[in-house]
Design an enzyme around this catalytic site. Structure first.
Site, PDB file in Angstrom:
ATOM      1  N   HIS A   1       8.816  26.450  37.995  1.00  0.00           N
ATOM      2  CA  HIS A   1       7.570  26.898  38.625  1.00  0.00           C
ATOM      3  C   HIS A   1       7.068  28.139  37.889  1.00  0.00           C
ATOM      4  O   HIS A   1       7.835  29.053  37.611  1.00  0.00           O
ATOM      5  CB  HIS A   1       7.829  27.244  40.091  1.00  0.00           C
ATOM      6  CG  HIS A   1       6.649  27.870  40.778  1.00  0.00           C
ATOM      7  ND1 HIS A   1       5.565  27.140  41.190  1.00  0.00           N
ATOM      8  CD2 HIS A   1       6.390  29.171  41.100  1.00  0.00           C
ATOM      9  CE1 HIS A   1       4.682  27.950  41.756  1.00  0.00           C
ATOM     10  NE2 HIS A   1       5.166  29.198  41.712  1.00  0.00           N
TER      11      HIS A   1
ATOM     12  N   GLY B   1     -10.230   0.728  25.476  1.00  0.00           N
ATOM     13  CA  GLY B   1      -8.785   0.868  25.398  1.00  0.00           C
ATOM     14  C   GLY B   1      -8.428   2.243  24.864  1.00  0.00           C
ATOM     15  O   GLY B   1      -9.281   3.121  24.721  1.00  0.00           O
TER      16      GLY B   1
ATOM     17  N   LYS C   1      -4.358  11.944  15.679  1.00  0.00           N
ATOM     18  CA  LYS C   1      -3.880  13.002  16.573  1.00  0.00           C
ATOM     19  C   LYS C   1      -4.078  14.384  15.964  1.00  0.00           C
ATOM     20  O   LYS C   1      -4.267  15.374  16.682  1.00  0.00           O
ATOM     21  CB  LYS C   1      -2.413  12.784  16.930  1.00  0.00           C
ATOM     22  CG  LYS C   1      -2.193  11.842  18.099  1.00  0.00           C
ATOM     23  CD  LYS C   1      -2.923  10.546  17.903  1.00  0.00           C
ATOM     24  CE  LYS C   1      -2.820   9.543  18.984  1.00  0.00           C
ATOM     25  NZ  LYS C   1      -3.501   8.264  18.624  1.00  0.00           N
TER      26      LYS C   1
ATOM     27  N   THR D   1      -0.036   1.811   8.815  1.00  0.00           N
ATOM     28  CA  THR D   1      -1.219   2.180   9.596  1.00  0.00           C
ATOM     29  C   THR D   1      -0.995   3.453  10.393  1.00  0.00           C
ATOM     30  O   THR D   1      -1.841   4.352  10.410  1.00  0.00           O
ATOM     31  CB  THR D   1      -1.606   1.032  10.537  1.00  0.00           C
ATOM     32  OG1 THR D   1      -2.048  -0.086   9.752  1.00  0.00           O
ATOM     33  CG2 THR D   1      -2.727   1.448  11.478  1.00  0.00           C
TER      34      THR D   1
ATOM     35  N   ILE E   1      -7.647   3.387  21.881  1.00  0.00           N
ATOM     36  CA  ILE E   1      -8.289   3.841  20.642  1.00  0.00           C
ATOM     37  C   ILE E   1      -9.733   4.241  20.904  1.00  0.00           C
ATOM     38  O   ILE E   1     -10.193   5.302  20.467  1.00  0.00           O
ATOM     39  CB  ILE E   1      -8.209   2.741  19.567  1.00  0.00           C
ATOM     40  CG1 ILE E   1      -6.748   2.492  19.168  1.00  0.00           C
ATOM     41  CG2 ILE E   1      -9.025   3.131  18.340  1.00  0.00           C
ATOM     42  CD1 ILE E   1      -6.565   1.315  18.228  1.00  0.00           C
TER      43      ILE E   1
ATOM     44  N   GLU F   1       0.839  -1.196   0.000  1.00  0.00           N
ATOM     45  CA  GLU F   1       0.000   0.000   0.000  1.00  0.00           C
ATOM     46  C   GLU F   1       0.875   1.246   0.000  1.00  0.00           C
ATOM     47  O   GLU F   1       1.550   1.527  -0.973  1.00  0.00           O
ATOM     48  CB  GLU F   1      -0.968  -0.051   1.185  1.00  0.00           C
ATOM     49  CG  GLU F   1      -1.970  -1.197   1.072  1.00  0.00           C
ATOM     50  CD  GLU F   1      -2.957  -1.236   2.212  1.00  0.00           C
ATOM     51  OE1 GLU F   1      -2.820  -0.442   3.160  1.00  0.00           O
ATOM     52  OE2 GLU F   1      -3.867  -2.080   2.171  1.00  0.00           O
TER      53      GLU F   1
END
Length: 478
Positions: free
Chosen positions: A456, A184, A55, A45, A186, A40
Site C-alpha cells: 500500500h 483488436g 512498444k 516480425t 493492434i 530476412e
C-alpha cells in the site's frame, strides 16, 4: 554437423522469429545440432515490425501524455514544443538493433548455424535453402514462418495513404488525422499512439465492441478511456467504400443504425488481423497442407507435431487455441525443442497465457471471460473492483478496473472454487498481470490469494481486494 556431411544436422528450424529462435536456442542447450534458416532478419516480425518497435513508440506516446497530464492536472507548467520524429525513430531503431544483435549473439554462442535464405520443404526430413543447398534433419523440422498483416479485398496498401501496421511503423512522419480499421489489440494500440501524438483519430470495429475476444467489461472500460481521450470509437460499423485523395483517403462507414458516414483522413490504417505465411514453403513436398485459413494444424497438440512425424509447428502458423502472441511462441519453442530432444514436456496451457493491449488505458487478461465461463455451464462468482477505489488509482486518475471470475463451490455463497479468469484495465496493468497468470495457471482459489498482503499504496491493491471480497473477507464488499 556431421563431419562427412556438413548439411546433415539434428534439427532444422525454418523462421527466425520468437518461436523459431527460442526453439533453436533450447534445442542447442540440450545438445542438439541446429540449423536455423531465415530469409530476412533474425527476430522476425515481433522484433523488427511488431512488438518491440511499436512498444518503443508507445512509450514515447506515454511521455507526451505525461507532459499533458503534468500541465492539466498537477500544475506543472510544461509543454511539448515539437516532436523530433527522426530522433524518435532513431531511438526506436537503436533499441531494435540492440535486441537484434543480442539474439544473433545468443545463437552464435549456442552454436546454432544460421543460414540466410528462403527455405522450402523437399521431404519429411529435408529442406532446401536458396543459396545454401539441401539440408537433412535427423530428429525433425520446425516450421516457424510467422504471419503478415491482412488486407481487405479490393483495398491495397500504398504505404502512404493506405497502410498496414507494418507500414505505419516506417512512415516518413505522423499524420494529422487517421482512420484505424480494426478494434483488436493492434488497431487499438495504433489509435492510442496517434492520438497521443496529436492526430484526430477514428477507430472503426465491425464487432459490437473493442477487443471482441476479451471480456465485455474490458471492452466497455477501454472504450470509455479512449473516448475520454478524444478518440472517436465506432463499433458495430463496417467500411463500405474508399476513395483515394491526393493527400489522404475518403472512407464510407456504415453504422449499426444503417447510417452512412463519410470520414476523411490523411491515413487509413488497416489492422484487421494477421495471416500465416506459408508461400514458398512447399508443404505438399513433405506431405502437409494448410487449412482453409492458412494455418498448419498439429495432429498432437501436446507435442505440436503435425500428421507427418517429426515436423512440428510453432508461432503464428498454429490455429486457435494458439493465440498468435510472441510470449506464447516462446513456450511453444521450448516444448518442441524438448520434445525433439526426447524429454518430457508439459503442453502449453493457452488458457493461462496473458493477453495485453498496450494502449492508454492498457488492458491485460488471463483465463476465461465471464461469458465463456457461463457458456460452459459453470456456477461462478464475479467481483469487479474499480482502480479508483484505491488511493494509487486516484493518483493516476485514469479509471479502470479489476475483474475476477471464480467457480462458486463454497458454502454460504463465497467463491472457494478455482479462479477462472482475471481481467484488468488501467494504467500499466501490463506489469500487473503476472500475479494473475500464476493464480490462474496454478488453479488457485480466492482464499489462497486473500492471505497474501499487497503493498500500500499500489494499483495491485485492487487485485488483492477483489480476491478478499470473493473469499468473504473484503473491506469494500459490494
Amino acid at each position: 554437423m556431421s563431419e562427412t556431411d556438413p548439411n546433415t544436422t539434428d534439427v532444422i528450424v525454418i523462421g527466425g522469429g520468437t518461436g523459431g529462435y527460442s526453439t533453436a536456442l533450447r534445442a542447442a542447450s540440450l545438445g542438439l545440432r541446429v540449423v536455423l534458416a531465415e530469409r530476412e532478419l533474425i527476430g522476425g516480425t515481433c522484433l523488427h515490425r511488431g512488438c518491440i518497435p511499436s512498444k518503443a513508440m508507445l512509450h514515447a506516446a506515454e511521455l507526451v501524455d505525461g507532459i499533458a497530464e503534468a500541465r492539466e492536472r498537477w500544475g506543472v507548467k510544461a509543454t511539448v514544443d515539437s516532436l523530433d520524429w527522426p530522433a524518435l525513430v532513431a531511438t526506436r531503431d537503436s533499441i531494435v538493433e540492440r535486441n537484434h544483435q543480442g539474439v544473433a549473439g545468443h545463437l552464435r554462442t549456442a552454436g546454432v548455424r544460421v543460414v540466410k535464405g528462403t527455405a522450402r520443404l523437399t521431404g519429411p526430413r529435408t529442406v532446401h535453402v536458396e543459396g545454401a543447398g539441401e539440408f537433412t534433419a535427423r530428429r525433425g523440422i520446425v516450421l516457424a514462418t510467422g504471419s503478415r498483416p491482412k488486407m481487405l479485398p479490393g483495398l491495397a496498401a500504398d504505404g502512404r495513404r493506405v497502410v498496414t501496421s507494418d507500414d505505419a511503423l516506417f512512415a516518413a512522419g505522423l499524420p494529422a488525422s487517421v482512420l484505424v480499421l480494426g478494434g483488436g489489440a493492434i488497431g487499438v494500440e495504433y489509435a492510442s499512439f496517434h492520438r497521443s501524438m496529436g492526430a484526430e483519430v477514428t477507430l472503426v470495429e465491425s464487432a459490437g465492441r473493442l477487443l471482441p475476444m476479451e471480456d465485455e467489461d474490458v471492452g466497455r472500460h477501454l472504450t470509455r478511456g479512449l473516448k475520454k481521450r478524444g478518440i472517436a470509437v465506432r463499433t458495430g460499423s463496417a467500411l463500405t467504400g474508399t476513395e483515394l485523395l491526393p493527400d489522404g483517403v475518403r472512407a464510407t462507414v456504415r453504422t449499426p443504425k444503417g447510417e452512412e458516414l463519410v470520414i476523411e483522413a490523411e491515413r487509413l490504417l488497416v489492422a484487421v488481423g494477421r495471416a500465416p505465411v506459408t508461400d514458398g514453403l512447399d508443404l505438399a513436398a513433405a506431405g502437409l497442407a494448410a487449412d482453409g485459413r492458412g494455418f498448419v494444424a498439429p495432429a498432437d497438440w501436446s507435442r505440436l507435431e503435425t500428421a507427418v512425424p517429426g515436423i512440428h509447428v510453432v508461432g503464428d502458423l498454429l490455429p486457435p487455441p494458439s493465440l498468435g502472441l510472441a510470449h506464447a511462441s516462446f513456450a511453444e519453442g521450448l516444448l518442441v525443442a524438448e520434445t525433439l530432444a526426447g524429454l518430457p514436456s508439459r503442453a502449453v496451457d493457452y488458457a493461462a497465457v496473458p493477453r495485453v493491449t498496450y494502449s492508454s488505458p492498457q488492458t491485460a487478461s488471463v483465463g476465461r471471460t465471464e461469458a465463456e465461463a457461463r457458456a460452459g455451464g459453470l456456477d461462478i462468482k464475479v467481483n469487479t473492483m474499480p482502480l479508483a477505489a484505491t488511493a494509487k488509482g486516484m493518483v493516476h486518475g485514469q479509471g479502470g478496473m479489476v475483474k475476477v471470475i471464480a467457480a462458486a463451490d463454497g458454502a454460504g455463497g463465497e467463491a472457494s472454487g478455482t479462479v477462472l479468469g482475471v481481467h484488468l484495465v488501467g494504467p500499466q496493468v501490463s506489469e500487473m498481470i503476472a500475479e494473475s497468470q500464476l493464480i490462474v495457471g496454478w488453479d488457485a482459489e480466492p482464499a489462497d490469494v486473500a492471505q497474501h498482503i499487497h503493498a500500500h499504496p499500489t494499483l495491485s491493491e485492487a487485485v488483492g481486494e477483489a480476491f478478499l471480497t470473493l473469499a468473504g473477507r473484503g473491506l469494500h464488499q459490494h
